[in-house]
Design a protein around this motif. Structure first.
Motif, PDB file in Angstrom:
ATOM      1  N   GLY A   1       0.816  -1.205   0.000  1.00 29.66           N
ATOM      2  CA  GLY A   1       0.000   0.000   0.000  1.00 29.66           C
ATOM      3  C   GLY A   1       0.852   1.258   0.000  1.00 29.66           C
ATOM      4  O   GLY A   1       2.052   1.217  -0.300  1.00 29.66           O
ATOM      5  N   ALA A   2       0.238   2.380   0.327  1.00 28.49           N
ATOM      6  CA  ALA A   2       0.959   3.656   0.328  1.00 28.49           C
ATOM      7  C   ALA A   2       0.508   4.510   1.503  1.00 28.49           C
ATOM      8  O   ALA A   2      -0.645   4.442   1.934  1.00 28.49           O
ATOM      9  CB  ALA A   2       0.723   4.396  -0.984  1.00 28.49           C
ATOM     10  N   TYR A   3       1.448   5.320   2.015  1.00 25.77           N
ATOM     11  CA  TYR A   3       1.134   6.261   3.091  1.00 25.77           C
ATOM     12  C   TYR A   3       0.893   7.636   2.474  1.00 25.77           C
ATOM     13  O   TYR A   3       1.650   8.091   1.599  1.00 25.77           O
ATOM     14  CB  TYR A   3       2.265   6.315   4.118  1.00 25.77           C
ATOM     15  N   ILE A   4      -0.168   8.259   2.936  1.00 24.51           N
ATOM     16  CA  ILE A   4      -0.644   9.521   2.361  1.00 24.51           C
ATOM     17  C   ILE A   4      -0.751  10.574   3.452  1.00 24.51           C
ATOM     18  O   ILE A   4      -1.231  10.287   4.555  1.00 24.51           O
ATOM     19  CB  ILE A   4      -2.050   9.342   1.730  1.00 24.51           C
ATOM     20  N   THR A   5      -0.311  11.795   3.178  1.00 23.33           N
ATOM     21  CA  THR A   5      -0.556  12.909   4.104  1.00 23.33           C
ATOM     22  C   THR A   5      -1.740  13.715   3.567  1.00 23.33           C
ATOM     23  O   THR A   5      -1.805  14.017   2.373  1.00 23.33           O
ATOM     24  CB  THR A   5       0.675  13.825   4.243  1.00 23.33           C
ATOM     25  N   LEU A   6      -2.674  14.013   4.437  1.00 14.80           N
ATOM     26  CA  LEU A   6      -3.899  14.696   4.026  1.00 14.80           C
ATOM     27  C   LEU A   6      -3.713  16.209   4.073  1.00 14.80           C
ATOM     28  O   LEU A   6      -3.542  16.798   5.143  1.00 14.80           O
ATOM     29  CB  LEU A   6      -5.061  14.262   4.925  1.00 14.80           C
ATOM     30  N   ASP A   7      -3.753  16.831   2.915  1.00 17.47           N
ATOM     31  CA  ASP A   7      -3.472  18.261   2.785  1.00 17.47           C
ATOM     32  C   ASP A   7      -4.425  19.130   3.587  1.00 17.47           C
ATOM     33  O   ASP A   7      -4.039  20.170   4.124  1.00 17.47           O
ATOM     34  CB  ASP A   7      -3.547  18.674   1.310  1.00 17.47           C
ATOM     35  N   GLU A   8      -5.700  18.722   3.641  1.00 16.02           N
ATOM     36  CA  GLU A   8      -6.720  19.556   4.276  1.00 16.02           C
ATOM     37  C   GLU A   8      -6.812  19.345   5.782  1.00 16.02           C
ATOM     38  O   GLU A   8      -7.563  20.040   6.461  1.00 16.02           O
ATOM     39  CB  GLU A   8      -8.087  19.255   3.644  1.00 16.02           C
ATOM     40  N   TYR A   9      -6.036  18.405   6.282  1.00 20.59           N
ATOM     41  CA  TYR A   9      -6.072  18.098   7.718  1.00 20.59           C
ATOM     42  C   TYR A   9      -4.695  18.250   8.370  1.00 20.59           C
ATOM     43  O   TYR A   9      -4.303  17.486   9.240  1.00 20.59           O
ATOM     44  CB  TYR A   9      -6.625  16.688   7.948  1.00 20.59           C
ATOM     45  N   GLY A  10      -3.971  19.256   7.912  1.00 21.56           N
ATOM     46  CA  GLY A  10      -2.695  19.594   8.539  1.00 21.56           C
ATOM     47  C   GLY A  10      -1.606  18.572   8.343  1.00 21.56           C
ATOM     48  O   GLY A  10      -0.637  18.529   9.103  1.00 21.56           O
ATOM     49  N   GLY A  11      -1.738  17.697   7.337  1.00 19.25           N
ATOM     50  CA  GLY A  11      -0.707  16.709   7.060  1.00 19.25           C
ATOM     51  C   GLY A  11      -0.840  15.433   7.863  1.00 19.25           C
ATOM     52  O   GLY A  11       0.106  14.629   7.906  1.00 19.25           O
ATOM     53  N   VAL A  12      -1.990  15.209   8.496  1.00 20.77           N
ATOM     54  CA  VAL A  12      -2.191  13.964   9.231  1.00 20.77           C
ATOM     55  C   VAL A  12      -2.021  12.790   8.266  1.00 20.77           C
ATOM     56  O   VAL A  12      -2.368  12.866   7.102  1.00 20.77           O
ATOM     57  CB  VAL A  12      -3.590  13.941   9.904  1.00 20.77           C
ATOM     58  N   GLU A  13      -1.460  11.694   8.770  1.00 15.72           N
ATOM     59  CA  GLU A  13      -1.116  10.578   7.896  1.00 15.72           C
ATOM     60  C   GLU A  13      -2.256   9.568   7.781  1.00 15.72           C
ATOM     61  O   GLU A  13      -2.963   9.282   8.745  1.00 15.72           O
ATOM     62  CB  GLU A  13       0.143   9.871   8.422  1.00 15.72           C
ATOM     63  N   ALA A  14      -2.423   9.015   6.578  1.00 14.06           N
ATOM     64  CA  ALA A  14      -3.431   7.992   6.307  1.00 14.06           C
ATOM     65  C   ALA A  14      -2.766   6.892   5.477  1.00 14.06           C
ATOM     66  O   ALA A  14      -1.621   7.025   5.030  1.00 14.06           O
ATOM     67  CB  ALA A  14      -4.626   8.594   5.567  1.00 14.06           C
ATOM     68  N   TYR A  15      -3.500   5.806   5.286  1.00 20.40           N
ATOM     69  CA  TYR A  15      -2.944   4.660   4.557  1.00 20.40           C
ATOM     70  C   TYR A  15      -3.952   4.175   3.533  1.00 20.40           C
ATOM     71  O   TYR A  15      -5.152   4.082   3.812  1.00 20.40           O
ATOM     72  CB  TYR A  15      -2.641   3.530   5.539  1.00 20.40           C
ATOM     73  N   VAL A  16      -3.476   3.869   2.315  1.00 20.33           N
ATOM     74  CA  VAL A  16      -4.327   3.279   1.295  1.00 20.33           C
ATOM     75  C   VAL A  16      -3.769   1.897   0.961  1.00 20.33           C
ATOM     76  O   VAL A  16      -2.649   1.777   0.445  1.00 20.33           O
ATOM     77  CB  VAL A  16      -4.433   4.172   0.038  1.00 20.33           C
ATOM     78  N   PRO A  17      -4.499   0.827   1.315  1.00 20.90           N
ATOM     79  CA  PRO A  17      -4.018  -0.528   1.015  1.00 20.90           C
ATOM     80  C   PRO A  17      -4.029  -0.794  -0.488  1.00 20.90           C
ATOM     81  O   PRO A  17      -4.791  -0.178  -1.237  1.00 20.90           O
ATOM     82  CB  PRO A  17      -5.013  -1.426   1.757  1.00 20.90           C
TER      83      PRO A  17
END
Length: 277
Positions: free
Chosen positions: A39-55
């Protein structure tokens, strides 16, 4: 599914929303931070760069494709939130569940917010505070009211600050929003059209009429709008009053109409003005 790589200018890492995490089903713009085997790790631009994951199974439609055909480090894409665990700080995303029309619509909103954040940066610098502080004070409330930040600046450029007043934003900040909006946002032109009927039966009546029309055009210039007057066929004339601010144009049209009527009467004639649109 085509690669969703976008490398446009970035929004500073500030939260555009009051809440810390997105909600399940929400569309978000994210920047690819790293790509792993599953998968990939994503930083959310609209949420201050909080990290998310897309399997990987939420990226690929087929196991015979490579995840890097869809995502590239540093690129931006629109994802759908499929799981949020605030207690553990975990956010799971999907790329393949985002429809093309959703992706386009979300990117358009994101671009509007990007422009608004740049305007907020100007205000923050003038006021000696951070953009994050301005978001806490006013930005989050604006997002909740309008759905995006830029709409507030568009309204302010049109002279409409009632929503900002209702939101309880302090006057000093409202004034800065209006000032920056007037400086940076190009407003569409607004035109009010009317029909003037003017007669003067004196021997030199035509000269009086010509002078009155010239005075009306000059008065419009003083009021900050443009007035054009065309002959339809004596004694009827077409009036066009054009400007950027609808309210200002409306007021100017009324003042110019009054001037035409009053001056016609003062010079021994008569006049009337009617709106045609």
């Amino acid at each position: 599914m085509s690669s969703a790589g976008k490398k446009s200018a970035q929004i500073p890492m500030v939260r555009l929303y009051r809440r810390q995490y997105p909600e399940v089903g929400e569309l978000v713009v994210g920047t690819v931070k790293s790509i792993e085997e599953h998968g990939a790790y994503i930083t959310l631009d609209e949420y201050g760069g909080v990290e998310a994951y897309v399997p990987i199974n939420e990226v690929l439609q087929s196991w015979f494709r490579n995840i890097r055909d869809y995502l590239k480090v540093g690129s931006k894409a629109v994802f759908k939130v499929i799981r949020v665990d605030p207690r553990r700080g975990l956010i799971d995303l999907s790329l393949r569940r985002v429809r093309d029309e959703e992706r386009e619509r979300k990117f358009n909103t994101w671009k509007r917010n990007l422009k608004a954040i740049k305007l907020m940066e100007i205000i923050a610098q003038k006021m000696g505070v951070s953009v994050g502080k301005l978001m806490e004070e006013a930005g989050w409330s604006i997002m909740e009211y309008y759905g995006d930040l830029y709409s507030a600046f568009e309204d302010a450029a049109k002279g409409n600050v009632d929503p900002l007043v209702k939101l309880g934003i302090r006057r000093e900040l409202i004034d800065e929003i209006v000032k920056v909006a007037n400086e940076r946002i190009e407003r569409p032109k607004v035109t009010i059209v009317g029909v003037l009927r003017m007669i003067n039966l004196r021997p030199n009546g035509i000269e009086y009429i010509r002078k009155i029309l010239d005075n009306a055009v000059e008065e419009a210039r003083k009021l900050g709008v443009e007035a054009k007057i065309y002959v339809i066929g004596p004694p009827r004339y077409r009036i066009e009053v054009t400007g950027n601010n609808p309210r200002h144009v409306e007021e100017a049209f009324e003042k110019i109409s009054s001037l035409l009527i009053n001056e016609a009467k003062a010079n021994g004639g008569e006049a009337s003005v009617s709106r045609s649109q």
